[in-house]
Design a protein around this motif. Sequence first.
Motif, PDB file in Angstrom:
ATOM      1  N   VAL A  18      12.298 -10.483  -8.456  1.00  0.00           N
ATOM      2  CA  VAL A  18      11.624 -11.776  -8.430  1.00  0.00           C
ATOM      3  C   VAL A  18      12.054 -12.656  -7.261  1.00  0.00           C
ATOM      4  O   VAL A  18      11.216 -13.219  -6.557  1.00  0.00           O
ATOM      5  CB  VAL A  18      11.784 -12.527  -9.780  1.00  0.00           C
ATOM      6  N   SER A  19      13.334 -12.770  -7.027  1.00  0.00           N
ATOM      7  CA  SER A  19      13.817 -13.659  -5.968  1.00  0.00           C
ATOM      8  C   SER A  19      13.297 -13.239  -4.589  1.00  0.00           C
ATOM      9  O   SER A  19      12.766 -14.062  -3.838  1.00  0.00           O
ATOM     10  CB  SER A  19      15.347 -13.689  -5.964  1.00  0.00           C
ATOM     11  N   SER A  20      13.426 -11.975  -4.255  1.00  0.00           N
ATOM     12  CA  SER A  20      12.957 -11.521  -2.937  1.00  0.00           C
ATOM     13  C   SER A  20      11.436 -11.556  -2.850  1.00  0.00           C
ATOM     14  O   SER A  20      10.874 -11.920  -1.806  1.00  0.00           O
ATOM     15  CB  SER A  20      13.493 -10.129  -2.611  1.00  0.00           C
ATOM     16  N   LEU A  21      10.748 -11.198  -3.931  1.00  0.00           N
ATOM     17  CA  LEU A  21       9.280 -11.273  -3.943  1.00  0.00           C
ATOM     18  C   LEU A  21       8.816 -12.708  -3.746  1.00  0.00           C
ATOM     19  O   LEU A  21       7.890 -12.970  -2.988  1.00  0.00           O
ATOM     20  CB  LEU A  21       8.714 -10.729  -5.260  1.00  0.00           C
ATOM     21  N   TYR A  22       9.481 -13.642  -4.432  1.00  0.00           N
ATOM     22  CA  TYR A  22       9.100 -15.050  -4.334  1.00  0.00           C
ATOM     23  C   TYR A  22       9.219 -15.551  -2.893  1.00  0.00           C
ATOM     24  O   TYR A  22       8.316 -16.210  -2.383  1.00  0.00           O
ATOM     25  CB  TYR A  22       9.968 -15.901  -5.265  1.00  0.00           C
ATOM     26  N   LYS A  23      10.322 -15.226  -2.241  1.00  0.00           N
ATOM     27  CA  LYS A  23      10.524 -15.659  -0.852  1.00  0.00           C
ATOM     28  C   LYS A  23       9.439 -15.089   0.065  1.00  0.00           C
ATOM     29  O   LYS A  23       8.893 -15.805   0.913  1.00  0.00           O
ATOM     30  CB  LYS A  23      11.905 -15.236  -0.365  1.00  0.00           C
ATOM     31  N   ARG A  24       9.118 -13.818  -0.115  1.00  0.00           N
ATOM     32  CA  ARG A  24       8.074 -13.194   0.701  1.00  0.00           C
ATOM     33  C   ARG A  24       6.701 -13.793   0.398  1.00  0.00           C
ATOM     34  O   ARG A  24       5.894 -14.006   1.306  1.00  0.00           O
ATOM     35  CB  ARG A  24       8.047 -11.684   0.467  1.00  0.00           C
ATOM     36  N   LEU A  25       6.441 -14.066  -0.864  1.00  0.00           N
ATOM     37  CA  LEU A  25       5.143 -14.638  -1.256  1.00  0.00           C
ATOM     38  C   LEU A  25       4.963 -16.044  -0.699  1.00  0.00           C
ATOM     39  O   LEU A  25       3.852 -16.422  -0.325  1.00  0.00           O
ATOM     40  CB  LEU A  25       4.994 -14.650  -2.776  1.00  0.00           C
TER      41      LEU A  25
END
Length: 96
Positions: A18-25
């Motif tokens: 979630v954390s890395s996906l959120y930053k990329r999103l």
Amino acid sequence: MADKTTFSCGDSLDIQQVSSLYKRLQKSVEKAINIELKADLVAKADTAGLQMFVSLRQELKALGGDIIWKKPSDELLQAAKLLGLTVSLGLPVAAE
């Protein structure tokens, strides 16, 4: 700002990602108001991962955009259905 950008979901939409996906999103949101999500490789999705996409969809809709799902995997569709998030995510509703 562009009309649409594409984002690959990878194979896992879970709490560990979630954390890395959120930053990329967030970078994608800065580029466009419509985000096409390539989701054909998703093999694992949990509540945290799907809730993040519900929030993303709400954010995009407030800007006049939306999520566009491209080939969501059966695993993703099943997890969304199990959690009652199919409509909130804008996923296709399968015939029963």
